[in-house]
Design an enzyme around this catalytic site. Structure first.
Site, PDB file in Angstrom:
ATOM      1  N   ASN A  12       0.871  -1.177   0.000  1.00 32.27           N
ATOM      2  CA  ASN A  12       0.000   0.000   0.000  1.00 32.27           C
ATOM      3  C   ASN A  12       0.907   1.226   0.000  1.00 32.27           C
ATOM      4  O   ASN A  12       1.454   1.597   1.041  1.00 32.27           O
ATOM      5  CB  ASN A  12      -0.900  -0.034   1.245  1.00 32.27           C
ATOM      6  CG  ASN A  12      -1.770   1.207   1.356  1.00 32.27           C
ATOM      7  OD1 ASN A  12      -1.800   2.042   0.440  1.00 32.27           O
ATOM      8  ND2 ASN A  12      -2.472   1.337   2.470  1.00 32.27           N
ATOM      9  N   TRP A  13       1.067   1.809  -1.173  1.00 35.34           N
ATOM     10  CA  TRP A  13       2.002   2.943  -1.290  1.00 35.34           C
ATOM     11  C   TRP A  13       1.440   4.220  -0.664  1.00 35.34           C
ATOM     12  O   TRP A  13       2.143   5.204  -0.548  1.00 35.34           O
ATOM     13  CB  TRP A  13       2.337   3.189  -2.762  1.00 35.34           C
ATOM     14  CG  TRP A  13       3.107   2.086  -3.423  1.00 35.34           C
ATOM     15  CD1 TRP A  13       3.554   0.919  -2.849  1.00 35.34           C
ATOM     16  CD2 TRP A  13       3.533   2.021  -4.791  1.00 35.34           C
ATOM     17  NE1 TRP A  13       4.224   0.158  -3.777  1.00 35.34           N
ATOM     18  CE2 TRP A  13       4.225   0.805  -4.973  1.00 35.34           C
ATOM     19  CE3 TRP A  13       3.386   2.886  -5.887  1.00 35.34           C
ATOM     20  CZ2 TRP A  13       4.774   0.430  -6.197  1.00 35.34           C
ATOM     21  CZ3 TRP A  13       3.931   2.515  -7.115  1.00 35.34           C
ATOM     22  CH2 TRP A  13       4.617   1.295  -7.264  1.00 35.34           C
ATOM     23  N   LYS A  14       0.151   4.217  -0.334  1.00 24.79           N
ATOM     24  CA  LYS A  14      -0.513   5.406   0.227  1.00 24.79           C
ATOM     25  C   LYS A  14      -0.257   6.608  -0.690  1.00 24.79           C
ATOM     26  O   LYS A  14      -0.164   6.431  -1.907  1.00 24.79           O
ATOM     27  CB  LYS A  14      -0.058   5.625   1.680  1.00 24.79           C
ATOM     28  CG  LYS A  14      -0.245   4.359   2.532  1.00 24.79           C
ATOM     29  CD  LYS A  14      -0.114   4.570   4.000  1.00 24.79           C
ATOM     30  CE  LYS A  14      -0.319   3.246   4.731  1.00 24.79           C
ATOM     31  NZ  LYS A  14      -0.278   3.362   6.184  1.00 24.79           N
ATOM     32  N   HIS A 104      -9.543   0.997   4.794  1.00 20.19           N
ATOM     33  CA  HIS A 104      -8.282   1.189   5.515  1.00 20.19           C
ATOM     34  C   HIS A 104      -8.538   2.137   6.694  1.00 20.19           C
ATOM     35  O   HIS A 104      -9.375   3.034   6.602  1.00 20.19           O
ATOM     36  CB  HIS A 104      -7.235   1.782   4.563  1.00 20.19           C
ATOM     37  CG  HIS A 104      -5.858   1.797   5.162  1.00 20.19           C
ATOM     38  ND1 HIS A 104      -5.457   2.769   6.037  1.00 20.19           N
ATOM     39  CD2 HIS A 104      -4.820   0.941   5.037  1.00 20.19           C
ATOM     40  CE1 HIS A 104      -4.216   2.500   6.433  1.00 20.19           C
ATOM     41  NE2 HIS A 104      -3.812   1.395   5.842  1.00 20.19           N
ATOM     42  N   GLU A 106      -7.014   4.610   7.702  1.00 20.08           N
ATOM     43  CA  GLU A 106      -6.879   6.036   7.345  1.00 20.08           C
ATOM     44  C   GLU A 106      -8.150   6.535   6.662  1.00 20.08           C
ATOM     45  O   GLU A 106      -8.540   7.693   6.823  1.00 20.08           O
ATOM     46  CB  GLU A 106      -5.631   6.232   6.470  1.00 20.08           C
ATOM     47  CG  GLU A 106      -4.361   6.107   7.310  1.00 20.08           C
ATOM     48  CD  GLU A 106      -3.170   5.496   6.589  1.00 20.08           C
ATOM     49  OE1 GLU A 106      -3.129   5.529   5.354  1.00 20.08           O
ATOM     50  OE2 GLU A 106      -2.271   4.973   7.291  1.00 20.08           O
ATOM     51  N   GLU A 176      -5.265  -4.837  10.582  1.00 15.21           N
ATOM     52  CA  GLU A 176      -4.244  -3.805  10.788  1.00 15.21           C
ATOM     53  C   GLU A 176      -4.543  -3.045  12.077  1.00 15.21           C
ATOM     54  O   GLU A 176      -5.376  -2.125  12.077  1.00 15.21           O
ATOM     55  CB  GLU A 176      -4.240  -2.813   9.614  1.00 15.21           C
ATOM     56  CG  GLU A 176      -3.913  -3.413   8.280  1.00 15.21           C
ATOM     57  CD  GLU A 176      -3.373  -2.366   7.313  1.00 15.21           C
ATOM     58  OE1 GLU A 176      -2.289  -2.591   6.772  1.00 15.21           O
ATOM     59  OE2 GLU A 176      -4.005  -1.316   7.132  1.00 15.21           O
ATOM     60  N   GLY A 182       2.580   2.512  10.793  1.00 13.90           N
ATOM     61  CA  GLY A 182       3.516   3.623  10.650  1.00 13.90           C
ATOM     62  C   GLY A 182       4.219   4.015  11.938  1.00 13.90           C
ATOM     63  O   GLY A 182       4.854   5.058  12.027  1.00 13.90           O
ATOM     64  N   SER A 222       3.521  -1.922  10.402  1.00 16.19           N
ATOM     65  CA  SER A 222       4.962  -1.976  10.645  1.00 16.19           C
ATOM     66  C   SER A 222       5.587  -3.326  10.292  1.00 16.19           C
ATOM     67  O   SER A 222       6.510  -3.778  10.970  1.00 16.19           O
ATOM     68  CB  SER A 222       5.290  -1.585  12.096  1.00 16.19           C
ATOM     69  OG  SER A 222       4.917  -0.236  12.332  1.00 16.19           O
ATOM     70  N   GLY A 243       2.914  -1.031   4.305  1.00 22.82           N
ATOM     71  CA  GLY A 243       2.946   0.388   3.969  1.00 22.82           C
ATOM     72  C   GLY A 243       4.370   0.826   3.668  1.00 22.82           C
ATOM     73  O   GLY A 243       4.907   0.584   2.580  1.00 22.82           O
ATOM     74  N   GLY A 244       5.016   1.458   4.647  1.00 26.97           N
ATOM     75  CA  GLY A 244       6.345   2.051   4.456  1.00 26.97           C
ATOM     76  C   GLY A 244       7.362   1.155   3.766  1.00 26.97           C
ATOM     77  O   GLY A 244       8.053   1.575   2.833  1.00 26.97           O
TER      78      GLY A 244
HETATM   79  P1  13P Z   1       3.094   0.548   7.694  1.00 32.20           P
HETATM   80  O1  13P Z   1       3.618  -0.736   7.103  1.00 32.20           O
HETATM   81  O2  13P Z   1       3.806   1.764   7.165  1.00 32.20           O
HETATM   82  O3  13P Z   1       2.973   0.496   9.168  1.00 32.20           O
HETATM   83  O4  13P Z   1       1.585   0.708   7.122  1.00 32.20           O
HETATM   84  C1  13P Z   1       0.696  -0.343   7.238  1.00 32.20           C
HETATM   85  C2  13P Z   1      -0.501  -0.032   6.453  1.00 32.20           C
HETATM   86  O5  13P Z   1      -1.284   0.830   6.797  1.00 32.20           O
HETATM   87  C3  13P Z   1      -0.726  -0.808   5.213  1.00 32.20           C
HETATM   88  O6  13P Z   1      -2.017  -0.607   4.718  1.00 32.20           O
END
Ligand code: 13P
Length: 260
Positions: A12-14, A104, A106, A176, A182, A222, A243-244
């Site tokens: 998930n590149w956000k 998600h 967010e 999640e 994050g 994470s 994510g990251g």
């Molecule tokens: P991180 O891997 O950056 O914690 O993000 C997780 C995430 O929200 C994937 O959708």
């Protein structure tokens, strides 16, 4: 990870990268996808770069030469219309996407998506022929007040209400915990496994134990190369939503390999 289910690792590149970086990251992942072994790999770029990623994956020409699939990060629940700034599930499908992340945390916390909004989106994405990746997870305050089970139960039952068992069999769920996203604070394998087992029991309640046994449940929050293997070793963790660490080809592929 179970031998019955093929693992699925999605990036998930956000709201990150630019067009050139999206292209080069896609090319790097596609070129080395075989390193991951038998894992479904999915890239979920910002909507504006989805066609760039589709082209770099060779999806524009039909098929998926690298075996890496494309996914959206969100979609509207209507097929078309006056919804300024939104993306329809059919549009994602049209450019070669196979998956779409929905609900998600967010989207839930920053954009006010309730379980009933997520539920409408799940139905629309299924109707468009895409596989929804449906996210659930508790906040830190909810975990600390002992409400994890209640919160996740409400999210799973609300987000997936009224989905026929045949469709449920095709979806992916992502657990999640919001406090792990994050933050560098990953859930322990036991904390994650406990909630994954709960999610699978809820999926059985919505369909049957046989169907629930086939549904893939990803962990997200994470996930890094150095913690992926212990998560992958849990019986009900069937992949990761990253994510990251998905913004670096080396890290993303190392995580995928842990699930391979
Ligand atoms: P991180 O891997 O950056 O914690 O993000 C997780 C995430 O929200 C994937 O959708």
């Amino acid at each position: 990870m179970s031998t019955r289910r093929k693992s699925i690792v999605a990036g998930n590149w956000k709201m990150n990268l630019d067009a050139a970086k999206a292209r080069s990251l896609t090319e790097a992942v596609a070129a080395r996808a075989a390193e991951a072994g038998s894992v479904d790999l999915v890239l979920c770029p910002p909507a504006l770069y989805a066609t760039t990623v589709a082209a770099a994956l060779g999806l524009a020409a039909g098929g998926s030469p690298s075996g890496v699939a494309l996914g959206g990060q969100n979609a509207h629940d209507k097929e078309s219309g006056a919804f300024t700034g939104e993306v329809a599930p059919g549009m994602l499908r049209d450019i070669g996407s196979r998956y779409c992340i929905l609900g998600h945390s967010e989207r839930r916390t920053l954009f006010g998506e309730t379980d009933s909004v997520v539920n409408a989106k799940v139905k629309a994405v299924l109707a468009a022929g895409l596989t929804p990746i449906v996210c659930v997870g508790e906040s830190l305050a909810e975990r600390e007040s002992g409400r994890t089970e209640a919160v996740v139960t409400e999210q799973v039952l609300g987000s997936l209400a009224g989905i026929p068992a045949d469709d449920l069999a095709t979806i992916v769920v992502a657990y999640e915990p919001v406090w792990a996203i994050g933050t560098g604070k990953v859930a322990t394998p036991q904390q994650a496994q406990d909630v994954h087992a709960l999610v699978r029991a809820l999926l059985a309640r919505l369909s049957s134990p046989t169907v629930a046994d086939t549904i893939r449940i990803q962990y997200g929050g994470s996930v890094k190369p150095d913690n992926a293997a212990e998560l992958a070793a849990c019986p009900d963790i069937d992949g990761a939503l990253v994510g990251g660490a998905s913004l670096k080809a080396d890290d993303f592929l190392a995580i995928a390999k842990a699930f391979g």
